[in-house]
Design an enzyme around this catalytic site. Structure first.
Site, PDB file in Angstrom:
ATOM      1  N   GLY A  62       6.182  -7.910   9.572  1.00  0.00           N
ATOM      2  CA  GLY A  62       6.402  -8.779   8.427  1.00  0.00           C
ATOM      3  C   GLY A  62       7.425  -9.869   8.684  1.00  0.00           C
ATOM      4  O   GLY A  62       7.927 -10.048   9.793  1.00  0.00           O
TER       5      GLY A  62
ATOM      6  N   VAL B  93      10.545 -12.403   6.416  1.00  0.00           N
ATOM      7  CA  VAL B  93      11.903 -12.240   5.904  1.00  0.00           C
ATOM      8  C   VAL B  93      11.882 -11.691   4.480  1.00  0.00           C
ATOM      9  O   VAL B  93      11.003 -12.035   3.680  1.00  0.00           O
ATOM     10  CB  VAL B  93      12.681 -13.570   5.950  1.00  0.00           C
ATOM     11  CG1 VAL B  93      12.036 -14.630   5.049  1.00  0.00           C
ATOM     12  CG2 VAL B  93      14.139 -13.376   5.578  1.00  0.00           C
ATOM     13  N   THR B  94      12.831 -10.812   4.170  1.00  0.00           N
ATOM     14  CA  THR B  94      13.012 -10.334   2.809  1.00  0.00           C
ATOM     15  C   THR B  94      14.501 -10.136   2.556  1.00  0.00           C
ATOM     16  O   THR B  94      15.324 -10.292   3.456  1.00  0.00           O
ATOM     17  CB  THR B  94      12.224  -9.047   2.528  1.00  0.00           C
ATOM     18  OG1 THR B  94      12.166  -8.834   1.112  1.00  0.00           O
ATOM     19  CG2 THR B  94      12.852  -7.832   3.211  1.00  0.00           C
TER      20      THR B  94
ATOM     21  N   SER C  93       8.022  -4.811  -1.583  1.00  0.00           N
ATOM     22  CA  SER C  93       7.667  -5.296  -0.252  1.00  0.00           C
ATOM     23  C   SER C  93       7.542  -4.115   0.712  1.00  0.00           C
ATOM     24  O   SER C  93       8.206  -3.091   0.532  1.00  0.00           O
ATOM     25  CB  SER C  93       8.742  -6.264   0.257  1.00  0.00           C
ATOM     26  OG  SER C  93       8.906  -7.352  -0.628  1.00  0.00           O
ATOM     27  N   LEU C  94       6.702  -4.285   1.726  1.00  0.00           N
ATOM     28  CA  LEU C  94       6.502  -3.255   2.750  1.00  0.00           C
ATOM     29  C   LEU C  94       6.748  -3.846   4.122  1.00  0.00           C
ATOM     30  O   LEU C  94       6.417  -5.002   4.380  1.00  0.00           O
ATOM     31  CB  LEU C  94       5.068  -2.710   2.717  1.00  0.00           C
ATOM     32  CG  LEU C  94       4.736  -1.556   1.778  1.00  0.00           C
ATOM     33  CD1 LEU C  94       4.846  -2.001   0.336  1.00  0.00           C
ATOM     34  CD2 LEU C  94       3.314  -1.068   2.048  1.00  0.00           C
ATOM     35  N   GLY C  95       7.317  -3.045   5.012  1.00  0.00           N
ATOM     36  CA  GLY C  95       7.453  -3.421   6.412  1.00  0.00           C
ATOM     37  C   GLY C  95       7.610  -2.159   7.231  1.00  0.00           C
ATOM     38  O   GLY C  95       8.507  -1.357   6.973  1.00  0.00           O
TER      39      GLY C  95
ATOM     40  N   LEU D  22       9.634   0.678   2.460  1.00  0.00           N
ATOM     41  CA  LEU D  22       9.367  -0.153   1.290  1.00  0.00           C
ATOM     42  C   LEU D  22      10.668  -0.521   0.590  1.00  0.00           C
ATOM     43  O   LEU D  22      11.689   0.160   0.725  1.00  0.00           O
ATOM     44  CB  LEU D  22       8.445   0.582   0.304  1.00  0.00           C
ATOM     45  CG  LEU D  22       9.023   1.806  -0.418  1.00  0.00           C
ATOM     46  CD1 LEU D  22       9.678   1.437  -1.755  1.00  0.00           C
ATOM     47  CD2 LEU D  22       7.954   2.857  -0.650  1.00  0.00           C
ATOM     48  N   ALA D  23      10.596  -1.612  -0.178  1.00  0.00           N
ATOM     49  CA  ALA D  23      11.714  -2.042  -1.021  1.00  0.00           C
ATOM     50  C   ALA D  23      11.143  -2.385  -2.396  1.00  0.00           C
ATOM     51  O   ALA D  23      10.305  -3.286  -2.508  1.00  0.00           O
ATOM     52  CB  ALA D  23      12.425  -3.243  -0.419  1.00  0.00           C
TER      53      ALA D  23
ATOM     54  N   CYS E 298       8.779 -13.094   2.343  1.00  0.00           N
ATOM     55  CA  CYS E 298       7.628 -12.639   3.118  1.00  0.00           C
ATOM     56  C   CYS E 298       6.869 -13.812   3.741  1.00  0.00           C
ATOM     57  O   CYS E 298       5.689 -13.689   4.070  1.00  0.00           O
ATOM     58  CB  CYS E 298       6.696 -11.784   2.260  1.00  0.00           C
ATOM     59  SG  CYS E 298       7.552 -10.426   1.436  1.00  0.00           S
TER      60      CYS E 298
END
Length: 220
Positions: free
Chosen positions: A68, A70-71, A133-135, A147-148, A164
């Protein structure tokens, strides 16, 4: 499965601990879920491009080995790291992503929030706004990162990046729809939903707090 409440922890030591745990484990080691909040930090995944970090200011940027772009992580966001032996669980990576996304959708439904994943980008959305979000990274058949889920946080730092990798992507959080919010309840609901999706009933969960001892391979 061991479910750990890590509380508030700086990002990089937890990342290093995930890598160590994964490097040490073998098929005898129990899967773990780590629930944590981080002080403000931007993380840039392997596909991340510098132009998506618009104005980080005083928030550090950490380049990491997850998938992924950026988060942002910050207080009031629930981060769950999934340390799972996918081969043992009989899950491919795409199936695993589906399990994570559907667990988030089901937990949000419990708060009367209608959410859904998108086929073109991992994560969970409420309408056009991204709420989770997932990464992930998979090494030797075992996952780490995770996850966040935005629960009740300062959302302003998201405006200083292209979340993202999408310019202008609207972001939302549980507190936009539910008041008051209880991060501990959300963590309990979501860890149970994730565990069930992976194949662990509540009776197979052990809850604890603090980091695991990592000087030797972790044991059951």
């Amino acid at each position: 499965m061991v479910v750990r409440d890590l509380g508030m922890q700086p990002y990089e030591p937890v990342w290093e601990a995930m890598k160590t745990f994964t490097a040490n484990r073998d098929r005898s080691v129990a899967d773990e879920l780590w629930c944590v909040q981080h002080p403000p930090v931007y993380t840039q995944g392997q596909a991340g491009k510098a132009e998506h970090i618009l104005a980080p200011g005083d928030i550090p940027v950490v380049k990491v080995d997850r998938g992924g772009q950026v988060t942002y992580h910050g207080p009031g966001q629930l981060v769950i790291y999934l340390l799972v032996d996918l081969a043992r669980a009989g899950l491919g990576v795409r199936q695993f992503v589906d399990v994570i996304e559907q667990a988030i959708v089901s937990v949000l439904a419990g708060f009367d929030i209608t959410a859904a994943p998108r086929p073109d980008a991992p994560g969970v959305y409420v309408g056009d706004a991204k709420i989770a979000s997932l990464g992930l990274r998979v090494r030797r058949g075992c996952s780490f990162h995770g996850l966040a889920l935005n629960v009740d946080m300062d959302m302003a730092p998201f405006t200083r990046i292209n979340p993202c990798g999408y310019a202008g992507l609207p972001m939302c959080q549980l507190a936009d729809f539910v008041s008051p919010t209880d991060l501990a309840r959300v963590a309990d609901d979501l860890t149970r939903a994730l565990a069930a999706g992976i194949g662990y009933p509540d009776s197979d969960l052990t809850h604890t707090s603090g980091m695991p001892a990592l000087s030797q391979p972790a044991q059951h």
